[in-house]
Design a protein around this motif. Structure first.
Motif, PDB file in Angstrom:
ATOM      1  N   SER A 115      -8.316  -3.083   2.111  1.00 11.82           N
ATOM      2  CA  SER A 115      -7.872  -1.760   1.654  1.00 11.82           C
ATOM      3  C   SER A 115      -7.147  -1.856   0.322  1.00 11.82           C
ATOM      4  O   SER A 115      -7.345  -1.033  -0.579  1.00 11.82           O
ATOM      5  CB  SER A 115      -6.956  -1.117   2.702  1.00 11.82           C
ATOM      6  N   ASN A 146      -6.164   4.056   5.711  1.00 17.23           N
ATOM      7  CA  ASN A 146      -6.794   2.768   5.987  1.00 17.23           C
ATOM      8  C   ASN A 146      -5.755   1.668   6.193  1.00 17.23           C
ATOM      9  O   ASN A 146      -5.882   0.815   7.077  1.00 17.23           O
ATOM     10  CB  ASN A 146      -7.734   2.380   4.845  1.00 17.23           C
ATOM     11  N   ALA A 147      -4.703   1.684   5.361  1.00 25.63           N
ATOM     12  CA  ALA A 147      -3.683   0.645   5.459  1.00 25.63           C
ATOM     13  C   ALA A 147      -2.893   0.763   6.763  1.00 25.63           C
ATOM     14  O   ALA A 147      -2.675  -0.238   7.459  1.00 25.63           O
ATOM     15  CB  ALA A 147      -2.739   0.723   4.254  1.00 25.63           C
ATOM     16  N   SER A 190      -5.172  -0.072   9.841  1.00 25.63           N
ATOM     17  CA  SER A 190      -5.515  -1.493   9.897  1.00 25.63           C
ATOM     18  C   SER A 190      -4.327  -2.329  10.346  1.00 25.63           C
ATOM     19  O   SER A 190      -4.469  -3.276  11.131  1.00 25.63           O
ATOM     20  CB  SER A 190      -5.992  -1.976   8.521  1.00 25.63           C
ATOM     21  N   LEU A 211      -6.243   5.593   1.052  1.00 34.30           N
ATOM     22  CA  LEU A 211      -5.524   4.320   1.072  1.00 34.30           C
ATOM     23  C   LEU A 211      -4.479   4.295   2.188  1.00 34.30           C
ATOM     24  O   LEU A 211      -4.392   3.316   2.947  1.00 34.30           O
ATOM     25  CB  LEU A 211      -4.842   4.100  -0.281  1.00 34.30           C
ATOM     26  N   ALA A 256       0.825  -1.206   0.000  1.00 37.68           N
ATOM     27  CA  ALA A 256       0.000   0.000   0.000  1.00 37.68           C
ATOM     28  C   ALA A 256       0.863   1.263   0.000  1.00 37.68           C
ATOM     29  O   ALA A 256       0.611   2.208  -0.751  1.00 37.68           O
ATOM     30  CB  ALA A 256      -0.928  -0.007   1.225  1.00 37.68           C
ATOM     31  N   GLN A 258      -9.113  -6.208   7.253  1.00 41.02           N
ATOM     32  CA  GLN A 258      -9.324  -4.830   6.818  1.00 41.02           C
ATOM     33  C   GLN A 258      -8.137  -4.324   5.997  1.00 41.02           C
ATOM     34  O   GLN A 258      -8.296  -3.573   5.039  1.00 41.02           O
ATOM     35  CB  GLN A 258      -9.540  -3.925   8.031  1.00 41.02           C
ATOM     36  N   GLN A 290      -9.590  -2.701  -2.469  1.00 38.60           N
ATOM     37  CA  GLN A 290     -10.395  -1.541  -2.840  1.00 38.60           C
ATOM     38  C   GLN A 290      -9.725  -0.714  -3.930  1.00 38.60           C
ATOM     39  O   GLN A 290     -10.384  -0.127  -4.791  1.00 38.60           O
ATOM     40  CB  GLN A 290     -10.639  -0.670  -1.603  1.00 38.60           C
TER      41      GLN A 290
END
Length: 343
Positions: free
Chosen positions: A321, A305-306, A309, A302, A204, A317, A324
């Protein structure tokens, strides 16, 4: 120059203050840099092109020497022309190109010095120049974020590699230490899980870095290249405007009237070039702003969230991410971190 012509200009002309400073540039340093740019953009008749447009080295002023060679070959096909006549014709053609470049460079240098030392005026579009300065400041700040994100990637990659090695060590000791087999075993599993999640997080962050790099070094840089062309056109426009104004204040004899007419034509040509590039910059700045917001909205979501999580230990999760944003990773079980080494 007539008042009617100047009233149509969409920009304003402001005098440079007496100490020669316009904006935040240091006078001596900026003048030296600009004069170096003027001199560097000179013609090189021994290379593959001859710069006839002069200041700034824009592509519009580049005439391939192949055209000169072509004209020479056409002339050589004429049996009545001697080699001396051909050489003389080519020399005259080159001289005309150098002469045009020299005149343009002289006028631009004169205008530049006049602006720096408060003896002239320059055309200013306050709104556009504010947007340009904002873009340059934004680019500098985004470059700082990119540098930090790359550092984070490098450090976290080292951490993941250490966790992988530690997990392998625990696994080996689990097999060779019956009395501590269980303890070494679950520590090995923990490190392997952390390593797997770390690889996912690195995917990510790597995607974040790649996207920011593209935004800075391609999208923003493309707009700034057009800005440089616009700034060169602005200097040329003001140089030929000042030349026309100076001639208009002189005597009105036949020779002067002829020079005024030529100066008027040159002024209109450079005015058209300036206004076209000003429009191009305005459009590119608007599209850049829209693209920047779209890209950063996606990338910041991104990244958030990464990171959250991963440190919350939410493996599902974290993987969601990446799904997504359609990010695919190399096999986490592979010893070779190919996705990172491809940077």
């Amino acid at each position: 120059m007539s008042d009617g012509m100047m009233s149509k200009a969409a920009t304003m002309e402001i005098p440079i203050n007496s100490n020669g400073v316009s904006g935040t540039l240091n006078e001596d340093e900026s003048l030296e840099q600009d004069l170096q740019q003027v001199m560097v953009s000179g013609p090189n008749l021994n290379e593959t092109s001859i710069v006839s447009g002069g200041y700034g080295g824009t592509t519009e002023g580049i005439i391939p020497t192949s055209s000169l060679k072509g004209s020479m070959s056409q002339q050589s096909s004429h049996p009545s022309l001697t080699s001396e006549e051909l050489s003389r014709g080519l020399a005259v053609e080159k001289f005309d190109l150098v002469k045009k470049w020299g005149i343009n460079t002289y006028k631009c240098t004169k205008q530049l010095i006049s602006e720096r030392f408060g003896r002239g005026s320059r055309t200013v579009d306050l709104e556009l120049e504010t947007q340009i300065e904002l873009l340059r400041d934004t680019k500098r700040k985004y470059e700082g974020v990119l540098q930090l994100a790359r550092a984070l990637t490098a450090h976290f990659y080292s951490l993941v590699q250490t966790q992988r090695a530690l997990g392998d060590a625990f696994s080996d000791l689990s097999q060779k230490s019956p009395e501590l087999q269980e303890e070494f075993g679950y520590n090995a599993e923990t490190q392997k899980l952390l390593c797997k999640n770390g690889e996912t997080l690195l995917g990510a962050v790597n995607f974040f870095v790649s996207s920011i790099n593209t935004l800075i070094n391609k999208t923003m840089e493309d707009t700034l290249m057009t800005v440089k062309q616009y700034e060169t056109a602005r200097l040329e426009y003001d140089a030929y405007r000042a030349d026309l104004e100076e001639l208009s204040l002189g005597p009105r004899d036949a020779a002067t009237l002829c020079r005024i007419e030529i100066a008027q034509q040159n002024f209109q040509t450079h005015r058209g070039k300036y206004e076209k590039l000003r429009g191009d910059v305005t459009i590119k700045l608007r599209f850049l702003q829209e693209n920047k917001v779209k890209v950063m909205h996606k990338q910041l979501l991104l990244f958030h969230n990464a990171i959250s999580s991963y440190f919350a230990g939410n493996q599902q999760q974290l993987e969601a991410s990446l799904q997504q944003f359609n990010i695919k990773l190399s096999s986490a079980a592979s010893d070779k971190p190919s996705w990172l080494e491809e940077q």
